[in-house]
Structures are given as C-alpha cells and as structure tokens.
Design a protein around this motif. Structure first.
Motif, PDB file in Angstrom:
ATOM      1  N   SER A 407       0.658  -1.659   0.204  1.00 40.05           N
ATOM      2  CA  SER A 407      -0.230  -0.068  -0.104  1.00 40.05           C
ATOM      3  C   SER A 407       0.746   0.761   0.051  1.00 40.05           C
ATOM      4  CB  SER A 407      -1.121   0.202   1.173  1.00 40.05           C
ATOM      5  OG  SER A 407       0.188  -0.065   3.169  1.00 40.05           O
ATOM      6  N   LEU A 408       2.481   1.113  -0.024  1.00 42.88           N
ATOM      7  CA  LEU A 408       2.988   2.008   0.288  1.00 42.88           C
ATOM      8  C   LEU A 408       3.851   2.821  -0.499  1.00 42.88           C
ATOM      9  CD1 LEU A 408       4.636   2.277   4.074  1.00 42.88           C
ATOM     10  CD2 LEU A 408       2.522   2.736   3.428  1.00 42.88           C
ATOM     11  N   PRO A 409       3.873   3.544  -1.486  1.00 39.54           N
ATOM     12  CA  PRO A 409       5.209   3.870  -2.455  1.00 39.54           C
ATOM     13  C   PRO A 409       6.220   3.766  -2.450  1.00 39.54           C
ATOM     14  CG  PRO A 409       4.833   5.800  -0.881  1.00 39.54           C
ATOM     15  CD  PRO A 409       3.790   5.403  -0.193  1.00 39.54           C
ATOM     16  N   HIS A 410       6.472   3.773  -3.765  1.00 40.50           N
ATOM     17  CA  HIS A 410       7.932   2.712  -3.806  1.00 40.50           C
ATOM     18  C   HIS A 410       8.043   2.062  -3.094  1.00 40.50           C
ATOM     19  CE1 HIS A 410      12.299   2.623  -4.978  1.00 40.50           C
ATOM     20  NE2 HIS A 410      12.716   3.090  -4.499  1.00 40.50           N
ATOM     21  N   THR A 411       7.327   0.740  -4.026  1.00 37.10           N
ATOM     22  CA  THR A 411       7.114  -0.777  -2.924  1.00 37.10           C
ATOM     23  C   THR A 411       8.290  -1.164  -2.718  1.00 37.10           C
ATOM     24  OG1 THR A 411       5.373  -0.776  -3.971  1.00 37.10           O
ATOM     25  CG2 THR A 411       5.512  -2.861  -2.685  1.00 37.10           C
ATOM     26  N   GLN A 412       9.557  -1.356  -3.794  1.00 37.35           N
ATOM     27  CA  GLN A 412      10.685  -1.751  -3.162  1.00 37.35           C
ATOM     28  C   GLN A 412      11.475  -1.433  -1.918  1.00 37.35           C
ATOM     29  OE1 GLN A 412      13.217  -2.400  -6.847  1.00 37.35           O
ATOM     30  NE2 GLN A 412      14.907  -3.221  -5.771  1.00 37.35           N
ATOM     31  N   TRP A 413      11.720   0.211  -2.053  1.00 36.73           N
ATOM     32  CA  TRP A 413      12.653   0.489  -1.022  1.00 36.73           C
ATOM     33  C   TRP A 413      11.642   0.084   0.405  1.00 36.73           C
ATOM     34  CZ3 TRP A 413       9.949   5.036   1.179  1.00 36.73           C
ATOM     35  CH2 TRP A 413      10.329   5.132   3.037  1.00 36.73           C
ATOM     36  N   LYS A 670       2.163  -6.246 -10.870  1.00 32.93           N
ATOM     37  CA  LYS A 670       0.790  -5.462 -11.669  1.00 32.93           C
ATOM     38  C   LYS A 670       0.866  -4.001  -9.999  1.00 32.93           C
ATOM     39  CE  LYS A 670      -0.038  -7.429 -15.236  1.00 32.93           C
ATOM     40  NZ  LYS A 670       0.466  -9.077 -15.138  1.00 32.93           N
ATOM     41  N   LEU A 671       1.579  -3.743  -9.530  1.00 30.26           N
ATOM     42  CA  LEU A 671       1.078  -3.301  -8.313  1.00 30.26           C
ATOM     43  C   LEU A 671       1.743  -1.555  -8.363  1.00 30.26           C
ATOM     44  CD1 LEU A 671       0.839  -2.431  -5.312  1.00 30.26           C
ATOM     45  CD2 LEU A 671       3.050  -3.274  -4.623  1.00 30.26           C
ATOM     46  N   ALA A 672       0.818  -0.589  -8.605  1.00 34.46           N
ATOM     47  CA  ALA A 672       1.310   0.659  -9.144  1.00 34.46           C
ATOM     48  C   ALA A 672       2.416   1.085  -8.090  1.00 34.46           C
ATOM     49  CB  ALA A 672      -0.376   1.512  -9.220  1.00 34.46           C
ATOM     50  N   ASN A 673       1.878   0.721  -6.677  1.00 40.67           N
ATOM     51  CA  ASN A 673       2.905   2.018  -6.576  1.00 40.67           C
ATOM     52  C   ASN A 673       4.660   1.331  -6.160  1.00 40.67           C
ATOM     53  OD1 ASN A 673       0.609   2.885  -5.041  1.00 40.67           O
ATOM     54  ND2 ASN A 673       0.187   1.116  -3.365  1.00 40.67           N
ATOM     55  N   LEU A 674       4.244   0.508  -6.532  1.00 42.94           N
ATOM     56  CA  LEU A 674       5.958   0.351  -7.322  1.00 42.94           C
ATOM     57  C   LEU A 674       6.899   1.995  -7.612  1.00 42.94           C
ATOM     58  CD1 LEU A 674       5.639  -3.375  -9.002  1.00 42.94           C
ATOM     59  CD2 LEU A 674       7.699  -2.874  -6.880  1.00 42.94           C
ATOM     60  N   VAL A 675       6.023   2.698  -8.611  1.00 40.42           N
ATOM     61  CA  VAL A 675       6.709   3.802  -9.315  1.00 40.42           C
ATOM     62  C   VAL A 675       6.077   4.885  -8.355  1.00 40.42           C
ATOM     63  CG1 VAL A 675       6.300   2.300 -11.757  1.00 40.42           C
ATOM     64  CG2 VAL A 675       4.927   3.703 -10.548  1.00 40.42           C
ATOM     65  N   CYS A 676       5.408   4.906  -7.602  1.00 41.97           N
ATOM     66  CA  CYS A 676       4.932   6.084  -7.134  1.00 41.97           C
ATOM     67  C   CYS A 676       6.035   7.093  -5.684  1.00 41.97           C
ATOM     68  CB  CYS A 676       3.917   5.540  -6.185  1.00 41.97           C
ATOM     69  SG  CYS A 676       2.564   5.832  -7.061  1.00 41.97           S
ATOM     70  N   ASN A 677       6.189   7.819  -5.876  1.00 43.23           N
ATOM     71  CA  ASN A 677       7.025   8.393  -5.432  1.00 43.23           C
ATOM     72  C   ASN A 677       6.534   9.206  -3.748  1.00 43.23           C
ATOM     73  OD1 ASN A 677       9.047  10.457  -5.109  1.00 43.23           O
ATOM     74  ND2 ASN A 677       8.440  12.158  -6.025  1.00 43.23           N
ATOM     75  N   PRO A 678       7.372   8.397  -2.842  1.00 44.92           N
ATOM     76  CA  PRO A 678       7.494   8.457  -1.229  1.00 44.92           C
ATOM     77  C   PRO A 678       7.938   9.888  -0.927  1.00 44.92           C
ATOM     78  CG  PRO A 678       9.592   7.071  -2.437  1.00 44.92           C
ATOM     79  CD  PRO A 678       8.480   7.750  -3.662  1.00 44.92           C
TER      80      PRO A 678
END
Length: 702
Positions: A407-413, A670-678
């Motif tokens: 659920s959080l942005p920049h999921t890999q981080w 498919k997780l959009a939060n992978l690309v979102c800005n934290p």
C-alpha cells in the motif's frame, strides 16, 4: 432456531452503512442493507454483499506462526505471545522505546487502537503509532484543524437532500462511495441539485456533472484560488457577514490577485469561460455541499487544497446549516475513530496533540503515569518509520490489519526496509499477504463479526459491531491479542481488561467535554439500535447532527480562518524522459490491496488484473493497441498492465488501479505503487499517490 438475523455495520469504507447479517448453523450466509439505517436506507454496494465467502476463503489464518530457519511454522498462543513480548522488551532495553513502532489499518475498531495507544505512548513511551488514516485522511484532518480549529467534520449525510449544489473534487464517488453517490443522483433528479466535478479524468461521477472542470493533475489550489477570485470580484461575497465569523480575509484577497482566471486557465488547462461559469454557479448557490477524497488528500499540496476548498464555503456562507458545508468521506470504516482515539504519531486520545503540554498532562493523569513518560514530540509517520528501518533507528514494527508492503509508495524501497527489521510482527486474518510473507511472527486475528468493537463513520455516527460467529481455529480478537502481549511485557496493572466493553468504558472517559464526547454512549445503548452522531454528552442526548451551527469555531477568537495558499507544482514534474503523469485510483469491485476482495471469486472476476488507461492520441503515438501489455516506468521502478484506450483522460495522463499487489495471482509487476513517489505533504505527512512522472512502452515478450 437455526436462522438468525443480527444488526451490524459495514467494515469497508467510512460511510458506515447499516447491515443485517443472516446466520445459519453458526455461519454467515447473507448480508443485506438495513432499511432503517439513516446512512444507506437499505442500499448496499458490491463489497459487503459479497462478504460471506471470506469466512471460508483460502489462506485464512487459524493460529500463530513464528519464523524459524527461514520458514513460518505454527505455534501455540502462549509461545507466540511470549516471543513477541520478549522480542519487543529486548529491543527496547537495547535501543530505547523509539526503536519500536506500530502500524495498523483504519478499519480496526476504536477499542483496539485505544489499547495500542496506551501500550505504546504510556507504557513503552514512544509516539511511533501510525495507521492507514495517514494514507487516507491525514490531510483532511489538518485542513479541518488549520481552518476551523478542530478535526471535526461538521456536516451529515442528510445534507445531501438539502443541498442545491454539490462540489465534488478529487473524488470519483460513483466508484469510491456508490451508496452515497446514488443519494446524490437522486437529489439531482428530485431537487434539481446542480453538480460541479473537478477531476483530471472524465470519471463515472464527472459524467453526471453539470460542469466538469477537467484540470491538469495537482492544480486544484490554483483552481480554487481562481474561483475565490471571481466570487470576490463579481460581488458574490458579503464581506461584512464573512468578517463576523472568519479571519484572514484581507490577506486572502491580496493573494487572490495573483490568480485571475486567465492565468489559472493556463495552469489548469480549463478554459477561462468554464472557470467563470463554475464560480457563478457557486456564488448563486444557497446551499453548497462539498465532497473530496484522495485526489485532494494524497498530494504534496494536500492541506492547501483542503484549505482553499474550505475558503469557497466560508466566502459564500455555505457552512454550518442544512445542505451547506464540507462532507469528507473517509476511505476506511473507522478512519475518523482512529484519528479521535489518537492513532497517529502526533495525536493523543480524545482529539489531543502530543505537542500540547496541557493535553499531555490530562492524558498522563488519566492513565496514572508520569507526564514525562508521554513524549512531547510527534513520533514517526509511516514513511518516516520506513526510513527508520533502513537507517537502523527503528528495529521492530508491529503491523495489524494492514499491508504496507503493497500500500505504500515506492514498494521496493518499503519492502527492503521491512526486511531489515529485527522483529516484524504481522497480525492479520489472511496469509500470505505481501507483508506477512516478510514477517518474523504472524498472529491470527479475528475479522468483522468474529469480534466486538465500535466504529465511527464519516458523519460522526458511532456504531457497535458485535461478535456473531466464532473465529476459526485458534484465531483471537485483536483486543485480546493486544492485552495479552501488553501483560506479557510487564504491564499487567495497566491492562486489566477482559472485554472490549471494558476498554470502551475506559476510553470514553477521555472524551468527556471534548468535541468527540461519547459520555452518553454505552454498548447497551448501541446494541440493536442506531448509534448517535457525536458529540453525545449524556445518556438521554439524541446526538449532534451538525457542528458549528452557531458559527462559533474552536479557535482562540471563535472564528474560522480564511487561509491564503499559493499554488506550487507537484514534487515531481514531467520531463522529456518521463513525459506522462500517472494517477492511481479505486475500482468498485476491489478494496485497498485486495487482501480480501481477491479471495472473493465474484469480485475478482470483474477485474482480475491491473490495467493502464491511456488517451487514444498517446496510444497511437506509442504504437499501443487495446489489450496490449504495456510497461509504465518511473525513476523508482516498473509496473505492467493491460492497455485500455480511453478518451476520458487528458493527453499525457495515465491511470492505474491502486489495488493490485505482488501476492495476487496477476503476478509480481502489476502493483502501481512500485513506481509512485515516496514524498509527502509537509503539513500532514500524507504520501503523494496522485502524481508521478512516468514513461510508457509496449511490453516486449522475452
């Protein structure tokens, strides 16, 4: 009799729909809308009506697990409780209380958050308590506080039928809150109520609008300032009246000079004519009701968006009376209850702040602890907790009924941070989830109707959800898990509770005399009856339908603040390499990260995998056809989806659903939060999900 019907409340969004639950032989078989409930009047959306399969869904947790040699293995409760308690105590002794943190879901019962607040803030001595209200309504909360003096949503659902104008911004109500939206549509037909919708997409909600202001993402502050500019210049503002109940008008007028509609048309992409037409409709309205949601709140300018929206209501006297005012609908069932009980790192129970010495003294006296035990500075927000995990400053994280690894942005981080925890405790109803797969300990919790507690809806209505059936196997209620661990940590005296009712009675004492006063509420009063709207200061009190009807606000001078806010560009803007803006949002058939809805076949079949909406012009320029698999890439990662070519987007914008995660059957990317800005709004610390610079390309098999 084998068939029984029980009253309950929906555990999904914050509307608080009343439900009737049918059980047969101890199993829940059907869920219906409650005809007599004032929120939904018998109506219901697809989520609760499809809830029964969840009680027998695959992956249901039935006992605790501890990771040993890299594998999660089932254990008994005594062992699990002692393992968690000793692990937390060990980390606290070695690194101090701020080395532990808590993060939970905003659909949890208020009683559960009261227990965790007492454990963390009074017993352990850290303010590192967060919940998903930080992702949902932290900005709305700070908007209310800065403009009106308190996090107290003033309007109610009955205002829908009283209004003559709906101003809907950053909120696709038809999808996010369909039950209330059907009331909006009914009022439009019956009362000829007009609708203005502000949205970068021509959403299902925008299709019902009289005026759709299709702005560029993130430009709401400029738009609101232009609307206010026109209201002032065209004589729609009674300055003498407004001066009686507001401050800051002169300063606001000075700033508004920088936002004439011609300039704002260039910023937002809307025509000057359309902006003027919308402002005139607002100025002529007698009762304007404003709705907003994550399109406002999940932004680096989120609090300013809230402030400038409130300015429009205050300037036109559309406040504190039937049909007029702000109506913020929360994304989860108890987001308001979580805020009021203090389930964020800057809050204390009963609408108090950790930075306020008097508030700390009041809470310390109530909890019978030294005031020094309650820290005077806010704890970490959830993104700061992840930063702390990376830095080694946070060593233990306890997650309840939430899924931050998706659920959080920049999921890999985020995932890398969670993996660095010495002790990651995940307390939930299903495994695997993206977060439980990383856990050192997994605790099997009970879900809705398997436990008892209270929820507070977006119109301040408190309701009791009672246990109707037993949880499966060894699963326990979250309240019981919390007080067992607290006692095992050495806090037996502070946690003598034996039932949620005990917890509620202690908690409600902290609300006496506050705007969230529930002194007149008890489990007996809530049982088999519709709950009252708060405040409800005594047993005979019917509840409070609207707040601030006397135009007296909880600020030092009793007046609301007209706040002058300048527009700023989003934290990340498009470039030649990343020329597209990605927006994320909800679907009607799914909820949050699909830990529940993906396990319900009927709902999952509606949208089994994620997609990318793209404008036809952009699709043609990039050689993308309907149904192609495409890759969306930001500076942080890559995500895939199925191309949907839709003209309802602006050229240069993309849209993806927020729901799909790594644990889904749809795959890992498919997780959009992978690309979102934290990044987050500095005033509310709510993360940015609604603007991220990306590029798009057709996926190449390989």
């Amino acid at each position: 009799m084998t068939i029984q019907w029980k009253k309950s409340t929906c555990p999904y969004c914050g509307v608080g729909c009343g439900l009737m639950v049918e059980t047969e032989y101890g199993k829940i078989v059907q869920v219906y809308g409650m005809n007599s409930h004032p929120a939904n009047k018998g109506d219901i959306c697809a989520l609760p009506i499809n809830y029964p399969p969840l009680f027998t869904a695959e992956g249901r947790l039935t006992q605790p697990m501890i990771r040993r040699d890299g594998t999660l293995s089932p254990v008994g409760w005594d062992e699990a409780v002692m393992h968690v308690a000793s692990g937390l105590n060990r980390i606290i002794r070695r690194y101090g209380p701020d080395a532990v943190a808590f993060y939970g879901g905003a659909a949890s019962f208020t009683e559960e958050y009261y227990l965790i607040n007492k454990l963390m803030k009074a017993a352990i001595g850290t303010n590192n308590v967060e919940c998903t209200a930080r992702l949902c309504m932290a900005s709305a909360s700070m908007g209310f506080i800065s403009t009106f003096g308190a996090d107290a949503p003033p309007a109610c659902y009955n205002d829908i039928e009283e209004a003559d104008l709906f101003f809907i911004a950053g909120n696709n109500m038809a999808v996010s809150h369909p039950v209330l939206f059907r009331r909006v549509c009914a009022a439009r037909i019956k009362n000829k109520t007009r609708i203005i919708v502000v949205d970068p997409r021509r959403s299902e909600t925008a299709c019902m609008a009289d005026i759709h202001l299709q702005i560029k993402p993130g430009t709401d502050v400029a738009l609101n300032n232009a609307l206010a500019y026109i209201l002032v210049k065209e004589g729609y503002v009674d300055e003498t009246t407004v001066a009686r109940y507001t401050i800051g008008f002169d300063n606001l007028k000075e700033v508004l000079e920088e936002y004439p509609p011609a300039r704002v048309a260039r910023i937002t992409g809307c025509t000057e004519t359309l902006i003027r037409e919308a402002a005139c409709i607002i100025g002529q309205a007698k009762k304007m009701l404003t709705f907003w949601f994550q399109g406002y709140n999940q932004s680096t300018q989120a609090v300013f968006k809230n402030n400038t929206l409130h300015n429009l209501s205050l300037l036109t006297n559309n406040y504190c009376r039937p049909g007029a005012g702000p109506l913020s609908i929360t994304g989860e069932a108890n987001t308001l209850g979580c805020r009021w009980v203090g389930a964020l790192s800057h809050l204390l129970p009963g609408m108090r702040m950790v930075s306020n010495p008097r508030h700390r003294q009041e809470i310390a006296e109530y909890w019978d602890v030294p005031v020094e035990k309650i820290q005077a500075t806010p704890g970490r927000s959830i993104l700061d907790i992840i930063h702390g995990l990376h830095a080694g400053d946070v060593r233990a994280l306890w997650v309840v009924a939430s899924n931050p690894a998706a659920s959080l942005p920049h999921t890999q981080w985020v995932e890398e941070g969670l993996s660095k925890a010495e002790l990651l405790i995940v307390q939930d109803i299903f495994h695997p989830t993206e977060t439980s797969m990383l856990a050192d300990v997994v605790l099997a919790g009970a879900q809705w109707c398997e436990k008892t507690g209270t929820l507070i809806s977006s119109e301040r209505r408190i309701e009791l959800v009672e246990k109707i059936i037993d949880p499966p196997g060894m699963a326990k209620s979250d309240c019981e898990i919390l007080w067992l661990i607290a006692r095992a940590m050495g806090f037996r005296k502070e946690f003598p509770f034996v039932s949620p009712d005990d917890v509620f009675e202690e908690w409600k004492g902290m609300t006496r005399g506050r705007m969230c006063d529930m002194s007149g509420v008890s489990y007996d009063r809530l049982r088999d009856r519709i709950g009252p709207q708060l405040p409800c200061p005594e047993m005979g009190h019917p509840g409070t339908q609207r707040l601030f009807a006397d135009l007296q606000f909880p600020r030092p001078d009793g007046r609301a603040a007209l706040l002058a806010r300048d527009y700023k560009e989003p934290a990340e803007t498009t470039t030649e390499e990343y020329p597209f803006v990605l927006i994320t949002g909800r679907l009607a058939c799914h909820f949050n990260t699909r830990t529940r809805t993906s396990r319900i076949k009927h709902l999952n079949d509606v949208e089994p995998e994620n997609f990318v909406e793209i404008h036809p012009v952009d699709a043609k320029n990039h050689g993308i056809a309907e149904g192609d698999t495409v890759e969306v890439t930001s500076r942080r990662g890559r995500v895939c989806g199925i191309a949907r070519i839709r003209s309802r987007l602006l050229i240069g914008n993309l849209f993806m659903s927020m729901h799909f995660g790594k644990a889904s059957l749809a795959g890992d990317d498919k997780l959009a939060n992978l690309v979102c800005n934290p990044v987050y709004d500095v005033h509310s610390k709510q993360p940015e999900f609604k603007y991220c610079a990306v590029k798009i390309a057709k996926s190449v098999p390989g």
